[in-house]
Design a protein around this motif. Structure first.
Motif, PDB file in Angstrom:
ATOM      1  N   ASN A   2      -1.987   6.898  10.135  1.00 36.11           N
ATOM      2  CA  ASN A   2      -3.282   7.411   9.685  1.00 36.11           C
ATOM      3  C   ASN A   2      -3.452   8.891  10.025  1.00 36.11           C
TER       4      ASN A   2
ATOM      5  N   TYR B  88     -15.563  -0.232   3.694  1.00 37.77           N
ATOM      6  CA  TYR B  88     -15.385   0.640   4.857  1.00 37.77           C
ATOM      7  C   TYR B  88     -16.625   0.621   5.760  1.00 37.77           C
TER       8      TYR B  88
ATOM      9  N   GLY C 277      -7.827   3.579  10.955  1.00 35.43           N
ATOM     10  CA  GLY C 277      -7.920   3.402   9.515  1.00 35.43           C
ATOM     11  C   GLY C 277      -9.339   3.469   9.004  1.00 35.43           C
TER      12      GLY C 277
ATOM     13  N   GLU D 168      -8.537   0.917   0.425  1.00 34.77           N
ATOM     14  CA  GLU D 168      -7.731   2.086   0.062  1.00 34.77           C
ATOM     15  C   GLU D 168      -7.136   1.930  -1.328  1.00 34.77           C
ATOM     16  N   CYS D 169      -6.711   0.700  -1.652  1.00 33.04           N
ATOM     17  CA  CYS D 169      -6.159   0.452  -2.988  1.00 33.04           C
ATOM     18  C   CYS D 169      -7.206   0.659  -4.076  1.00 33.04           C
TER      19      CYS D 169
ATOM     20  N   SER E 254     -15.267   0.120  -2.584  1.00 32.13           N
ATOM     21  CA  SER E 254     -14.418   0.539  -1.476  1.00 32.13           C
ATOM     22  C   SER E 254     -15.267   1.046  -0.312  1.00 32.13           C
TER      23      SER E 254
ATOM     24  N   GLY F 235     -10.760   6.138   6.422  1.00 33.57           N
ATOM     25  CA  GLY F 235     -11.378   5.687   5.178  1.00 33.57           C
ATOM     26  C   GLY F 235     -12.743   6.302   4.945  1.00 33.57           C
TER      27      GLY F 235
ATOM     28  N   SER G 131       1.061   3.872  -3.081  1.00 33.09           N
ATOM     29  CA  SER G 131       0.587   5.223  -2.772  1.00 33.09           C
ATOM     30  C   SER G 131       1.562   6.278  -3.276  1.00 33.09           C
TER      31      SER G 131
ATOM     32  N   CYS H 238      -6.653  -2.139   3.705  1.00 35.36           N
ATOM     33  CA  CYS H 238      -5.674  -1.907   2.637  1.00 35.36           C
ATOM     34  C   CYS H 238      -6.312  -2.116   1.267  1.00 35.36           C
TER      35      CYS H 238
ATOM     36  N   LEU I 147       0.824  -1.204   0.000  1.00 35.97           N
ATOM     37  CA  LEU I 147       0.000   0.000   0.000  1.00 35.97           C
ATOM     38  C   LEU I 147       0.860   1.257   0.000  1.00 35.97           C
TER      39      LEU I 147
ATOM     40  N   SER J  59     -12.204   9.876   4.058  1.00 36.66           N
ATOM     41  CA  SER J  59     -11.663   9.980   2.694  1.00 36.66           C
ATOM     42  C   SER J  59     -12.759   9.764   1.665  1.00 36.66           C
TER      43      SER J  59
ATOM     44  N   GLN K 221      -7.402   4.279  -4.783  1.00 37.03           N
ATOM     45  CA  GLN K 221      -6.257   4.711  -5.584  1.00 37.03           C
ATOM     46  C   GLN K 221      -6.417   4.284  -7.044  1.00 37.03           C
TER      47      GLN K 221
END
Length: 557
Positions: free
Chosen positions: A229, A143, A169, A110-111, A139, A173, A45, A107, A41, A176, A114
């Motif tokens: 984080n 979460y 995290g 989050e990927c 995603s 998330g 990133s 993870c 990750l 985000s 991205q």
């Protein structure tokens, strides 16, 4: 590699990034990135950050290949059955394997975010836009499942460090996602101005709320080893608030909560932390911060471009056009983000110079304006609104008898919300007013007015009214705005001036405490006009203004 060590090594790599040692950070993560989810990750990133800043195809392709490998690495640690089934069973038993599964979900989610970002950057068409949206939805669902797990674990008193890392995290998330959702909503609005954007109104405050939860959480309470984080959350928060204040003009309507930015000693020299808080400094102080940011590292030149943009405006606010031209020229030559906007901005700055100053630069002003249209890009199959605006304004130079634009740099200053910054300094505002009144006098004395004369006069009156408003001369400001409205029937090209003037007149009435008149003017701008330049941007501002006039900030859905 065990999970705790992986998190610690990823934190070490992040510290290297914060000290502007990007290559060393990649070297630290690379040996384990195919075997450890956090190494993977962190590695992806950094590459994704680089790709989104450079817009170079080789960087985008390298980052996309890496993120695909990262997803496969994370997948190996995930539970084989459904996400809910794999997580709900972890409450009663907290083995290392179960904790790895929990972190693997984070993870992986989050990927996916991205990869969605890279999807938008790699191929700017509607299909890629839809694919990216699907990844974001997946995603978000992960979460939410993780958040449900946290709610069921609230009664557990003894929780490991890894579980608290997991909790941080999850909060990061969810925050985000809300911020990402807000950006996607804005892109939709830019493509479809008639779209109902009421559903987006709370995303900013919701995302900031979760980021603040993270900032005040366990990591900031003396547990110095748990900052992974925390840093990411604070950076995302600052970037998003800066974007909203600069481009969407939410600063007058949305009360952003105070956010304590926790900066450790080894973070203080990073180019990111030198750049981001500078928007809250004074003009001269901000300039020094941007120059420090440029000198602090030479590895990622793209961060320099962010500073060039800000320094260009910093000098423009003080009408130091030679220095502003220097940074505009650097952006045109080095940055790939939006050539059309950069070239138009450079030409607009040159337009503010005297004939002698322009001659010394060796630039062909007409050629610059004529080149703008060929540099236009498309995003999700649609033209970018600001580029469309630049192209339309540049067409005055394509005719056999070109008609020069009047104060185009000040017009762009308004478009990018610069007047709200200059308005905090009476001396700078007075200086702008002098320039505007000089142009006003020239237009009034023009013996051969062109077809653009009414549009130019209305632009001058609107900008003059803004200066007078910030100087507290409200009656004179209202007269200027009223003059624009009374000239509506004579405007031939810059139709955006009338709804924007109505909006500004509404804000003027709000500032004087007349909320009924303010609402009336802003509602007129919303309901009576369409298909004008930057319509989506104004609608976003209108929505925020009307919410503030109701006596309450934008609420969380």
């Amino acid at each position: 590699m065990d999970l705790q060590t992986a998190i610690q090594e990823t934190q070490c790599a992040l510290n290297l990034v914060l000290n502007n040692k990007f290559s060393q950070a990649l070297d630290l993560l690379k040996p384990w990135w195919k075997d450890s989810m956090y190494h993977a990750l962190g590695y992806s990133s950094i590459l994704v950050m680089q790709a989104t800043m450079t817009f170079e195809q080789r960087d985008i392709q390298a980052a996309m290949a890496t993120i695909k490998e990262t997803l496969q690495t994370c997948q190996r640690f995930r539970k084989r059955n459904s996400v809910v089934g794999s997580l709900s069973s972890l409450i009663s038993k907290q083995t290392n394997l179960q904790e790895e599964e929990m972190h693997a979900e984070l993870c992986y989610a989050e990927c996916l975010l991205q990869k969605a970002t890279l999807t938008f950057v790699q191929d700017e068409n509607m299909i890629s836009f839809i694919k990216g949206g699907i990844k974001i939805r997946t995603s978000y669902q992960i979460y939410k499942d993780c958040q449900n797990l946290l709610s069921t674990a609230q009664g557990v008193t003894e929780q490991s460090d890894l579980f608290r890392q997991f909790e941080g995290g999850v909060k990061l998330g969810i925050g985000s996602f809300n911020l990402t959702f807000d950006v996607i909503g804005f892109v939709l609005l830019c493509s479809h101005p008639g779209f109902d954007f009421g559903c987006f109104s709370g995303c900013i405050s919701s995302g900031i709320h979760h980021s603040l939860l993270l900032g005040s959480y366990y990591f900031s309470e003396g547990k110095s080893g748990k900052g992974l984080n925390l840093f990411i959350g604070n950076v995302k928060l600052i970037v998003h608030v800066k974007t909203a204040e600069t481009f969407l003009d939410f600063s007058e309507h949305v009360c952003f909560p105070e956010h304590p930015i926790i900066v450790r000693p080894f973070w203080s020299q990073t180019c990111l932390f030198r750049f981001l808080p500078s928007c809250h400094c004074g003009v001269l102080q901000a300039r020094a911060r941007y120059e420090e940011c440029i000198s602090s590292q030479q590895e990622w030149k793209q961060i320099h471009h962010l500073c060039y943009w800000e320094l260009m405006w910093n000098h423009s606010f003080q009408q130091e056009w030679q220095q502003a031209y220097r940074y505009a020229d650097l952006l045109c030559r080095e940055s790939r983000w939006s050539k059309a906007i950069y070239v138009y901005q450079k030409a607009a700055i040159l337009s503010m110079m005297s004939a002698e100053e322009l001659e010394r630069t060796g630039e062909d002003l007409g050629a610059l304006f004529r080149s703008v249209e060929g540099l236009k890009q498309r995003l999700a199959g649609k033209s970018i609104p600001m580029e469309k605006f630049a192209v339309r304004k540049s067409r005055r130079y394509k005719a056999s008898n070109p008609v020069p634009l009047v104060i185009p740099a000040l017009e762009m200053m308004y478009v990018w919300n610069g007047f709200s910054i200059v308005g905090k300094r009476a001396d700078l505002t007075e200086s702008l007013l002098v320039t505007i009144e000089r142009v006003e006098q020239q237009l009034q004395n023009d013996p051969n007015p062109t077809e653009y004369h009414p549009d130019d006069s209305c632009l001058v009156q609107m900008l003059k009214g803004l200066c007078l408003k910030y100087l507290g001369r409200f009656l004179q400001a209202e007269l200027c705005f009223s003059q624009v409205l009374s000239s509506e029937g004579r405007i031939r090209y810059d139709h955006y001036l009338v709804p924007f003037t109505l909006y500004e007149l509404g804000l003027l009435q709000k500032q004087q405490g007349d909320f009924i008149k303010a609402t009336t003017y802003i509602e007129r701008a919303k309901m009576n006009y369409k298909d004008y330049s930057m319509e989506s941007r104004l609608h976003f501002r209108i929505h925020a203004a009307l919410n503030s006039l109701k006596g309450s900030p934008v609420s969380t859905p």
